[in-house]
Write a protein that holds these residues in place. Structure first.
Motif, PDB file in Angstrom:
ATOM      1  N   GLN A  43       0.810  -1.221   0.000  1.00 10.32           N
ATOM      2  CA  GLN A  43       0.000   0.000   0.000  1.00 10.32           C
ATOM      3  C   GLN A  43       0.841   1.267   0.000  1.00 10.32           C
ATOM      4  O   GLN A  43       0.514   2.221  -0.685  1.00 10.32           O
ATOM      5  CB  GLN A  43      -0.928  -0.006   1.219  1.00 10.32           C
ATOM      6  N   TYR A  44       1.925   1.303   0.765  1.00  7.12           N
ATOM      7  CA  TYR A  44       2.687   2.540   0.908  1.00  7.12           C
ATOM      8  C   TYR A  44       4.045   2.527   0.222  1.00  7.12           C
ATOM      9  O   TYR A  44       4.533   3.561  -0.213  1.00  7.12           O
ATOM     10  CB  TYR A  44       2.885   2.880   2.390  1.00  7.12           C
ATOM     11  N   LEU A  45       4.680   1.375   0.161  1.00  4.70           N
ATOM     12  CA  LEU A  45       6.031   1.338  -0.387  1.00  4.70           C
ATOM     13  C   LEU A  45       6.060   1.248  -1.913  1.00  4.70           C
ATOM     14  O   LEU A  45       7.019   1.658  -2.540  1.00  4.70           O
ATOM     15  CB  LEU A  45       6.814   0.174   0.220  1.00  4.70           C
ATOM     16  N   GLU A  46       5.023   0.688  -2.486  1.00  2.08           N
ATOM     17  CA  GLU A  46       4.881   0.528  -3.932  1.00  2.08           C
ATOM     18  C   GLU A  46       6.168   0.056  -4.586  1.00  2.08           C
ATOM     19  O   GLU A  46       6.582  -1.072  -4.374  1.00  2.08           O
ATOM     20  CB  GLU A  46       4.358   1.818  -4.561  1.00  2.08           C
ATOM     21  N   ASP A  47       6.834   0.903  -5.367  1.00  2.21           N
ATOM     22  CA  ASP A  47       8.020   0.448  -6.095  1.00  2.21           C
ATOM     23  C   ASP A  47       9.338   0.836  -5.427  1.00  2.21           C
ATOM     24  O   ASP A  47      10.400   0.707  -6.025  1.00  2.21           O
ATOM     25  CB  ASP A  47       7.979   0.954  -7.536  1.00  2.21           C
ATOM     26  N   VAL A  48       9.296   1.257  -4.169  1.00  2.00           N
ATOM     27  CA  VAL A  48      10.523   1.618  -3.453  1.00  2.00           C
ATOM     28  C   VAL A  48      11.487   0.432  -3.377  1.00  2.00           C
ATOM     29  O   VAL A  48      12.687   0.592  -3.653  1.00  2.00           O
ATOM     30  CB  VAL A  48      10.207   2.188  -2.051  1.00  2.00           C
ATOM     31  N   PRO A  49      11.034  -0.780  -3.031  1.00  2.00           N
ATOM     32  CA  PRO A  49      11.974  -1.906  -2.974  1.00  2.00           C
ATOM     33  C   PRO A  49      12.666  -2.161  -4.321  1.00  2.00           C
ATOM     34  O   PRO A  49      13.875  -2.394  -4.368  1.00  2.00           O
ATOM     35  CB  PRO A  49      11.101  -3.097  -2.575  1.00  2.00           C
ATOM     36  N   ARG A  50      11.929  -2.089  -5.403  1.00  2.00           N
ATOM     37  CA  ARG A  50      12.522  -2.322  -6.724  1.00  2.00           C
ATOM     38  C   ARG A  50      13.573  -1.260  -7.028  1.00  2.00           C
ATOM     39  O   ARG A  50      14.669  -1.564  -7.498  1.00  2.00           O
ATOM     40  CB  ARG A  50      11.440  -2.327  -7.802  1.00  2.00           C
ATOM     41  N   LYS A  51      13.267  -0.006  -6.735  1.00  2.00           N
ATOM     42  CA  LYS A  51      14.229   1.075  -6.962  1.00  2.00           C
ATOM     43  C   LYS A  51      15.475   0.896  -6.098  1.00  2.00           C
ATOM     44  O   LYS A  51      16.592   1.128  -6.550  1.00  2.00           O
ATOM     45  CB  LYS A  51      13.589   2.437  -6.685  1.00  2.00           C
ATOM     46  N   PHE A  52      15.288   0.480  -4.854  1.00  2.00           N
ATOM     47  CA  PHE A  52      16.421   0.241  -3.964  1.00  2.00           C
ATOM     48  C   PHE A  52      17.315  -0.859  -4.525  1.00  2.00           C
ATOM     49  O   PHE A  52      18.540  -0.734  -4.560  1.00  2.00           O
ATOM     50  CB  PHE A  52      15.950  -0.124  -2.559  1.00  2.00           C
ATOM     51  N   GLU A  53      16.699  -1.960  -4.946  1.00  2.00           N
ATOM     52  CA  GLU A  53      17.468  -3.085  -5.474  1.00  2.00           C
ATOM     53  C   GLU A  53      18.227  -2.715  -6.738  1.00  2.00           C
ATOM     54  O   GLU A  53      19.340  -3.192  -6.969  1.00  2.00           O
ATOM     55  CB  GLU A  53      16.557  -4.287  -5.697  1.00  2.00           C
ATOM     56  N   LEU A  54      17.654  -1.838  -7.559  1.00  2.00           N
ATOM     57  CA  LEU A  54      18.365  -1.373  -8.749  1.00  2.00           C
ATOM     58  C   LEU A  54      19.538  -0.466  -8.381  1.00  2.00           C
ATOM     59  O   LEU A  54      20.604  -0.533  -8.996  1.00  2.00           O
ATOM     60  CB  LEU A  54      17.404  -0.635  -9.691  1.00  2.00           C
ATOM     61  N   ALA A  55      19.348   0.376  -7.388  1.00  2.00           N
ATOM     62  CA  ALA A  55      20.394   1.311  -6.969  1.00  2.00           C
ATOM     63  C   ALA A  55      21.501   0.621  -6.181  1.00  2.00           C
ATOM     64  O   ALA A  55      22.660   1.039  -6.228  1.00  2.00           O
ATOM     65  CB  ALA A  55      19.791   2.442  -6.140  1.00  2.00           C
ATOM     66  N   TYR A  56      21.154  -0.436  -5.440  1.00  2.00           N
ATOM     67  CA  TYR A  56      22.116  -1.147  -4.582  1.00  2.00           C
ATOM     68  C   TYR A  56      22.036  -2.648  -4.841  1.00  2.00           C
ATOM     69  O   TYR A  56      21.561  -3.412  -3.998  1.00  2.00           O
ATOM     70  CB  TYR A  56      21.837  -0.844  -3.109  1.00  2.00           C
ATOM     71  N   PRO A  57      22.504  -3.097  -5.987  1.00  2.00           N
ATOM     72  CA  PRO A  57      22.356  -4.519  -6.333  1.00  2.00           C
ATOM     73  C   PRO A  57      23.150  -5.475  -5.450  1.00  2.00           C
ATOM     74  O   PRO A  57      22.840  -6.662  -5.409  1.00  2.00           O
ATOM     75  CB  PRO A  57      22.856  -4.577  -7.781  1.00  2.00           C
ATOM     76  N   ASP A  58      24.133  -4.958  -4.719  1.00  2.00           N
ATOM     77  CA  ASP A  58      24.929  -5.844  -3.863  1.00  2.00           C
ATOM     78  C   ASP A  58      24.377  -5.957  -2.446  1.00  2.00           C
ATOM     79  O   ASP A  58      24.952  -6.622  -1.604  1.00  2.00           O
ATOM     80  CB  ASP A  58      26.380  -5.384  -3.824  1.00  2.00           C
ATOM     81  N   VAL A  59      23.235  -5.310  -2.187  1.00  2.00           N
ATOM     82  CA  VAL A  59      22.608  -5.363  -0.862  1.00  2.00           C
ATOM     83  C   VAL A  59      21.348  -6.207  -0.948  1.00  2.00           C
ATOM     84  O   VAL A  59      20.463  -5.943  -1.757  1.00  2.00           O
ATOM     85  CB  VAL A  59      22.264  -3.945  -0.343  1.00  2.00           C
ATOM     86  N   LYS A  60      21.272  -7.224  -0.114  1.00  2.00           N
ATOM     87  CA  LYS A  60      20.091  -8.084  -0.045  1.00  2.00           C
ATOM     88  C   LYS A  60      19.051  -7.410   0.832  1.00  2.00           C
ATOM     89  O   LYS A  60      19.303  -7.092   1.998  1.00  2.00           O
ATOM     90  CB  LYS A  60      20.475  -9.444   0.549  1.00  2.00           C
ATOM     91  N   LEU A  61      17.886  -7.152   0.285  1.00  2.00           N
ATOM     92  CA  LEU A  61      16.795  -6.511   1.009  1.00  2.00           C
ATOM     93  C   LEU A  61      15.883  -7.596   1.571  1.00  2.00           C
ATOM     94  O   LEU A  61      15.400  -8.453   0.846  1.00  2.00           O
ATOM     95  CB  LEU A  61      16.023  -5.605   0.048  1.00  2.00           C
ATOM     96  N   GLN A  62      15.687  -7.572   2.895  1.00  2.00           N
ATOM     97  CA  GLN A  62      14.836  -8.559   3.554  1.00  2.00           C
ATOM     98  C   GLN A  62      13.758  -7.845   4.357  1.00  2.00           C
ATOM     99  O   GLN A  62      13.997  -6.763   4.886  1.00  2.00           O
ATOM    100  CB  GLN A  62      15.657  -9.444   4.493  1.00  2.00           C
TER     101      GLN A  62
END
Length: 80
Positions: A43-62
């Motif tokens: 509901q609130y984060l929408e595409d923030v995780p995808r943008k983060f993963e593109l900007a920081y591909p070496d960081v695993k988001l959990q």
């Protein structure tokens, strides 16, 4: 009580070390753990995780997703 406190610290360190090794083995340099109430992820984060993963591909988001009280408890125990 002292013994239990110390064992909890040791087990938490052990779990954290194992998790970090799994992250490194999978090709990531680090991880970012985020506690999110169950209703907020889509509901609130929408595409923030995808943008983060593109900007920081070496960081695993959990995510730790759950009811706000559960997420707060995990944060307080250092699990997020």
């Amino acid at each position: 009580e002292l013994f239990k406190e110390r064992i909890d610290v040791i087990l938490n360190d052990y779990d954290d070390t194992c998790a970090r090794l799994r992250i490194m083995k999978s090709g990531y340099s680090s991880r970012l753990c985020i506690g999110v109430p169950y209703y907020a992820l889509n509901q609130y984060l929408e595409d923030v995780p995808r943008k983060f993963e593109l900007a920081y591909p070496d960081v695993k988001l959990q995510y730790s997703v759950g009811d706000p009280h559960e997420v707060t408890k995990l944060y307080a125990r250092g699990k997020n």
